[in-house]
Design a protein around this motif. Sequence first.
Motif, mmCIF file in Angstrom:
data_model
loop_
_atom_site.group_PDB
_atom_site.id
_atom_site.type_symbol
_atom_site.label_atom_id
_atom_site.label_comp_id
_atom_site.label_asym_id
_atom_site.label_seq_id
_atom_site.Cartn_x
_atom_site.Cartn_y
_atom_site.Cartn_z
ATOM 1 N N GLU A 101 1.616 8.229 -2.602
ATOM 2 C CA GLU A 101 2.086 8.011 -3.967
ATOM 3 C C GLU A 101 3.289 7.076 -3.972
ATOM 4 O O GLU A 101 3.377 6.164 -4.803
ATOM 5 N N LEU A 102 4.193 7.299 -3.046
ATOM 6 C CA LEU A 102 5.377 6.446 -2.971
ATOM 7 C C LEU A 102 5.008 5.023 -2.567
ATOM 8 O O LEU A 102 5.568 4.058 -3.093
ATOM 9 N N MET A 103 4.050 4.871 -1.677
ATOM 10 C CA MET A 103 3.635 3.516 -1.307
ATOM 11 C C MET A 103 2.958 2.829 -2.489
ATOM 12 O O MET A 103 3.133 1.621 -2.686
ATOM 13 N N LEU A 104 2.209 3.577 -3.283
ATOM 14 C CA LEU A 104 1.640 3.024 -4.509
ATOM 15 C C LEU A 104 2.761 2.579 -5.442
ATOM 16 O O LEU A 104 2.711 1.483 -6.012
ATOM 17 N N PHE A 105 3.780 3.408 -5.575
ATOM 18 C CA PHE A 105 4.933 3.044 -6.402
ATOM 19 C C PHE A 105 5.582 1.754 -5.898
ATOM 20 O O PHE A 105 5.850 0.834 -6.680
ATOM 21 N N PHE A 106 5.843 1.663 -4.601
ATOM 22 C CA PHE A 106 6.496 0.473 -4.059
ATOM 23 C C PHE A 106 5.630 -0.778 -4.258
ATOM 24 O O PHE A 106 6.147 -1.850 -4.571
ATOM 25 N N ALA A 107 4.318 -0.651 -4.096
ATOM 26 C CA ALA A 107 3.423 -1.796 -4.332
ATOM 27 C C ALA A 107 3.480 -2.218 -5.797
ATOM 28 O O ALA A 107 3.548 -3.415 -6.110
ATOM 29 N N SER A 118 12.852 3.066 -12.065
ATOM 30 C CA SER A 118 11.443 2.699 -11.954
ATOM 31 C C SER A 118 10.612 3.868 -11.450
ATOM 32 O O SER A 118 9.474 4.064 -11.893
ATOM 33 N N LEU A 119 11.170 4.640 -10.541
ATOM 34 C CA LEU A 119 10.462 5.805 -10.022
ATOM 35 C C LEU A 119 10.189 6.807 -11.146
ATOM 36 O O LEU A 119 9.116 7.411 -11.207
ATOM 37 N N LYS A 120 11.123 6.956 -12.063
ATOM 38 C CA LYS A 120 10.899 7.838 -13.216
ATOM 39 C C LYS A 120 9.738 7.318 -14.067
ATOM 40 O O LYS A 120 8.930 8.109 -14.553
ATOM 41 N N GLN A 121 9.637 6.015 -14.236
ATOM 42 C CA GLN A 121 8.511 5.445 -14.976
ATOM 43 C C GLN A 121 7.198 5.718 -14.252
ATOM 44 O O GLN A 121 6.184 6.044 -14.878
ATOM 45 N N PHE A 122 7.221 5.592 -12.938
ATOM 46 C CA PHE A 122 6.040 5.886 -12.136
ATOM 47 C C PHE A 122 5.624 7.346 -12.308
ATOM 48 O O PHE A 122 4.438 7.652 -12.395
ATOM 49 N N LEU A 123 6.596 8.246 -12.374
ATOM 50 C CA LEU A 123 6.278 9.670 -12.519
ATOM 51 C C LEU A 123 5.577 9.965 -13.844
ATOM 52 O O LEU A 123 4.733 10.868 -13.913
ATOM 53 N N LYS A 164 9.437 16.396 6.708
ATOM 54 C CA LYS A 164 10.630 17.060 7.246
ATOM 55 C C LYS A 164 10.256 18.278 8.088
ATOM 56 O O LYS A 164 10.826 18.499 9.163
ATOM 57 N N LEU A 165 9.310 19.066 7.588
ATOM 58 C CA LEU A 165 8.901 20.263 8.326
ATOM 59 C C LEU A 165 8.218 19.900 9.643
ATOM 60 O O LEU A 165 8.410 20.563 10.656
ATOM 61 N N ALA A 166 7.420 18.851 9.605
ATOM 62 C CA ALA A 166 6.653 18.485 10.799
ATOM 63 C C ALA A 166 7.478 17.739 11.838
ATOM 64 O O ALA A 166 7.304 17.949 13.037
ATOM 65 N N TYR A 167 8.396 16.882 11.373
ATOM 66 C CA TYR A 167 9.070 15.981 12.306
ATOM 67 C C TYR A 167 10.590 16.076 12.316
ATOM 68 O O TYR A 167 11.236 15.313 13.018
ATOM 69 N N GLY A 168 11.159 16.947 11.521
ATOM 70 C CA GLY A 168 12.609 17.095 11.536
ATOM 71 C C GLY A 168 13.251 16.698 10.217
ATOM 72 O O GLY A 168 12.660 16.008 9.393
ATOM 73 N N SER A 169 14.484 17.111 10.043
ATOM 74 C CA SER A 169 15.174 17.005 8.755
ATOM 75 C C SER A 169 15.382 15.569 8.265
ATOM 76 O O SER A 169 15.551 15.341 7.077
ATOM 77 N N ARG A 170 15.338 14.594 9.151
ATOM 78 C CA ARG A 170 15.567 13.198 8.738
ATOM 79 C C ARG A 170 14.281 12.382 8.658
ATOM 80 O O ARG A 170 14.314 11.183 8.408
ATOM 81 N N ALA A 171 13.159 13.020 8.872
ATOM 82 C CA ALA A 171 11.886 12.290 8.949
ATOM 83 C C ALA A 171 11.558 11.544 7.662
ATOM 84 O O ALA A 171 11.109 10.395 7.707
ATOM 85 N N ALA A 172 11.764 12.168 6.524
ATOM 86 C CA ALA A 172 11.449 11.499 5.259
ATOM 87 C C ALA A 172 12.303 10.252 5.073
ATOM 88 O O ALA A 172 11.804 9.196 4.674
ATOM 89 N N GLU A 173 13.580 10.365 5.388
ATOM 90 C CA GLU A 173 14.467 9.215 5.269
ATOM 91 C C GLU A 173 14.057 8.106 6.235
ATOM 92 O O GLU A 173 14.076 6.924 5.874
ATOM 93 N N LEU A 174 13.670 8.487 7.455
ATOM 94 C CA LEU A 174 13.225 7.497 8.433
ATOM 95 C C LEU A 174 11.998 6.740 7.933
ATOM 96 O O LEU A 174 11.845 5.544 8.198
ATOM 97 N N TRP A 175 11.123 7.435 7.210
ATOM 98 C CA TRP A 175 9.942 6.779 6.656
ATOM 99 C C TRP A 175 10.297 5.923 5.432
ATOM 100 O O TRP A 175 9.738 4.844 5.233
ATOM 101 N N LEU A 176 11.228 6.389 4.604
ATOM 102 C CA LEU A 176 11.584 5.680 3.380
ATOM 103 C C LEU A 176 12.338 4.370 3.636
ATOM 104 O O LEU A 176 12.155 3.396 2.901
ATOM 105 N N VAL A 177 13.175 4.323 4.639
ATOM 106 C CA VAL A 177 13.992 3.134 4.884
ATOM 107 C C VAL A 177 13.135 1.870 5.039
ATOM 108 O O VAL A 177 13.413 0.863 4.383
ATOM 109 N N PRO A 178 12.083 1.862 5.862
ATOM 110 C CA PRO A 178 11.267 0.635 5.940
ATOM 111 C C PRO A 178 10.571 0.294 4.617
ATOM 112 O O PRO A 178 10.389 -0.876 4.296
#
Length: 179
Positions: free
Chosen positions: A101-107, A129-134, A49-63
């Motif tokens: 870490e999130l890509m590891l979670f998704f895999a 599931s994300l809570k289990q991953f944490l 978000k800091l590097a690319y703007g406020s929606r950057a994380a969401e843009l990465w998460l959607v795919p």
Amino acid sequence: MKNKIQILQSKDATIDDFLLSHNPSIQMELCHSPDKCYFGDSPTLSLLKLAYGSRAAELWLVPQLTSVSNYCGLKEKVSEEQLFELSQLIATYYHWLKTDELMLFFARFKATQYERFYSYFDPQVILTSLKQFLVERSRAYDRRDQEIRMREMEEDRKNAITYDEYLKMKEEGLLPECS
């Protein structure tokens, strides 16, 4: 923080560059090195978000989320509203997680290590599931901290002197004066 942003932007100048280089196709590659995911230098969602703007994380998460949905072969496609809201929730509540870490979670999710969908995409299944991953992540960090402490203790033991050696050094005036 500014240096981390500059390093990130020197690797991937724009969010589009980052999205291309960190797409879901590398999830399987990352799952072979969990420690690299946990302790490596991939950016956090906050840093995106800091590097690319406020929606950057969401843009990465959607795919990433779309890839999970497609992989699971659900009866209906995930809705855009679900994708958007889930990506916002993850980016907000888990902003401190690294992208690797999130890509590891998704895999791992795809490999059925967590909850599962029953015919339809359910964002709460992902969040549960994300809570289990944490929990797994926390154990990995605890294990690493313990290994570091053990190495430090071993190093301290190597540099330690016996009480007799201490008395001899004190007698010979080889110890620094305490004030």
